[in-house]
Design a protein around this motif. Sequence first.
Motif, short mmCIF file in Angstrom:
data_model
loop_
_atom_site.label_atom_id
_atom_site.label_comp_id
_atom_site.label_asym_id
_atom_site.label_seq_id
_atom_site.Cartn_x
_atom_site.Cartn_y
_atom_site.Cartn_z
N SER A 190 3.84 11.80 3.34
CA SER A 190 2.50 11.92 3.92
C SER A 190 2.30 10.92 5.05
N PHE A 191 1.36 11.24 5.93
CA PHE A 191 1.08 10.36 7.06
C PHE A 191 0.64 8.98 6.58
N GLU A 192 -0.20 8.94 5.56
CA GLU A 192 -0.72 7.67 5.05
C GLU A 192 0.40 6.73 4.61
N VAL A 193 1.33 7.26 3.82
CA VAL A 193 2.40 6.43 3.27
C VAL A 193 3.40 6.03 4.35
N VAL A 194 3.82 6.99 5.14
CA VAL A 194 4.79 6.69 6.21
C VAL A 194 4.20 5.69 7.20
N ALA A 195 2.94 5.90 7.58
CA ALA A 195 2.29 5.02 8.55
C ALA A 195 2.16 3.59 8.03
N THR A 196 1.74 3.45 6.76
CA THR A 196 1.56 2.09 6.23
C THR A 196 2.90 1.37 6.04
N LEU A 197 3.94 2.11 5.61
CA LEU A 197 5.24 1.48 5.46
C LEU A 197 5.82 1.06 6.81
N LEU A 198 5.66 1.93 7.81
CA LEU A 198 6.12 1.58 9.17
C LEU A 198 5.33 0.41 9.74
N ALA A 199 4.01 0.42 9.51
CA ALA A 199 3.17 -0.68 10.00
C ALA A 199 3.56 -1.99 9.33
N GLY A 200 3.80 -1.96 8.01
CA GLY A 200 4.21 -3.17 7.30
C GLY A 200 5.54 -3.69 7.81
N THR A 201 6.50 -2.78 8.04
CA THR A 201 7.81 -3.18 8.55
C THR A 201 7.68 -3.77 9.96
N GLY A 202 6.86 -3.11 10.79
CA GLY A 202 6.64 -3.60 12.15
C GLY A 202 6.01 -4.98 12.17
N LEU A 203 5.10 -5.23 11.25
CA LEU A 203 4.46 -6.55 11.18
C LEU A 203 5.43 -7.62 10.69
N VAL A 204 6.40 -7.25 9.84
CA VAL A 204 7.43 -8.21 9.43
C VAL A 204 8.25 -8.65 10.66
N VAL A 205 8.64 -7.67 11.49
CA VAL A 205 9.40 -7.98 12.71
C VAL A 205 8.56 -8.85 13.65
N THR A 206 7.28 -8.49 13.79
CA THR A 206 6.38 -9.26 14.65
C THR A 206 6.20 -10.67 14.13
N LEU A 207 6.12 -10.81 12.79
CA LEU A 207 5.99 -12.14 12.18
C LEU A 207 7.17 -13.03 12.54
N TRP A 211 0.83 -1.21 0.00
CA TRP A 211 0.00 0.00 0.00
C TRP A 211 0.87 1.26 0.00
N GLY A 212 1.87 1.28 0.87
CA GLY A 212 2.75 2.44 0.95
C GLY A 212 3.49 2.69 -0.35
N LEU A 213 4.00 1.61 -0.99
CA LEU A 213 4.72 1.76 -2.25
C LEU A 213 3.82 2.24 -3.38
N VAL A 214 2.59 1.69 -3.44
CA VAL A 214 1.67 2.06 -4.51
C VAL A 214 1.18 3.50 -4.35
N ARG A 215 0.94 3.92 -3.12
CA ARG A 215 0.35 5.23 -2.86
C ARG A 215 1.38 6.35 -2.75
N GLY A 216 2.69 6.01 -2.77
CA GLY A 216 3.73 6.99 -2.51
C GLY A 216 3.69 8.21 -3.39
N ASN A 217 3.61 8.02 -4.71
CA ASN A 217 3.62 9.17 -5.62
C ASN A 217 2.34 9.99 -5.54
N ARG A 218 1.18 9.31 -5.40
CA ARG A 218 -0.10 10.02 -5.40
C ARG A 218 -0.29 10.80 -4.08
N ALA A 219 -0.03 10.16 -2.95
CA ALA A 219 -0.28 10.80 -1.65
C ALA A 219 0.92 11.59 -1.15
N GLY A 220 2.10 11.32 -1.70
CA GLY A 220 3.33 11.98 -1.23
C GLY A 220 4.11 11.05 -0.31
N TRP A 221 5.40 10.90 -0.57
CA TRP A 221 6.21 9.96 0.19
C TRP A 221 6.38 10.36 1.65
#
Length: 475
Positions: A226-243, A214-224
Amino acid sequence: MKEKSKKAASIWALALTSVASFMISLDVQVVSTALSTIRLQLGASIEELEWMVNAYILTFAVLLLTGTALGDRFGRRCLFVAGLLLFVAASAACALAPTIGALITARAVQGCGAALMLPLALTLLSAAFEPAQRGRALGIFGSVTGLALIAGPVVGGAIAGGLAWQWIFWLNVPIGLLVIVLVSLRVPESRGPRTVLDLGGLLLVSGAALGLAWGLVRGNRAGWGSFEVVATLLAGTGLVVTLVAWELRVHVPMVPMRFFRSRAFSSGNAANFLLFASMNGAVFFMAQFLQTAQGYGPLASGLRLLPWTATLFVAAPIAGALVNRVGERVLIVVGLLAEAAGMIWIALIAMPDLPYPELVAPLIIAGCGASMAIPATQNAVINSVAVHEIGKASGTFSMLRQLSGVFGVAILAAVFAGVGNFSSAQAFSNGFASAISVASALALMGAISGLVLPGRRDKAFVQTTEQASETREHG
């Protein structure tokens, strides 16, 4: 008479599972030459085209490992038929989709059906043949699947150009229904051990993949930034660590983390991930370049991709025969360097008025390189674990390979959107050249990953040590 009946059942299992696998693989590639047509008819943006491709791959990838466990518990034929029904219904929904949003949703459901079908097709096929005949059957099964990867762009182009893009999905309906009837009549039911489902691992890998994509796809449209992109990329990374933490603690992990202690398993999977990220990202843009920048029709574009895709039938069998002689490391490194060279060559010459013959050589080089590396990465991963753990190793390998397609498309599309657009042939060529340069970089990173693989001498030393250890234990 009994022997003849058993042989007939085996042939039916091979034919029907191969057709199902062909449908699944075809639907990964068949949309590639129809993307431009879908974009124009449904008014889709590059971001929405990404989701149309990635929705199928994403659900397919994250549910692959669950399909086998469900089949073992509730019946392999039963769940295979359920997956086929879901795939057929979703295909009809794709064909009837009035908007790009509806098409994306239907593609996600289609991926769920495919995730049930593919692992259970392999299980049903393996159960239908004795060990002595199983290798030949799996070879035929793999060849049919490979044919779908080659035929996909051509079939998609022929349908989009000659009929309508909706027929890409309508074709699945009668074929799928026929396979359902024949499987129910000709393939016996079987079950496996009632393995524990790692639902926590499934939810974590799904959330991690979705967040990062989501973060990679939305980066150009929402802005790299932006809260949306930063939050989803951080959430995805955090879930990888949790996994990783979850899989280390759970009693029956979906992906055993101890596998990654093996250099062969880790580097083989890394090379494979980068290889397919490069390939899938390039496939997403190559047909669009031929249509949008160069003005070819869908079928003409599909045919012009054959020098690239058809190398799978030539180079892959040769590489498979050589892998035990020269070792996986040589084939992976040389193959991925060739793919990187072919891709950067294309990036350097990409122009709207580029004569097609000048594309043929780099397409062949890139295709031969990828085809050399594919069997070598699989061999490295499967041979790195004990025999009784091959199922989980193979499932992990397949899941990572499918997820790599999601990230390959997302990364290349982000680069394209930052440089180019669809406003003119030159604008598209500019973005395409930058995106294919990144595909080359991904392949180069895969070659570097391949350098970490144990060489033939290292593997021989490990095998000798293990044999000596077993002799001491039993002597």
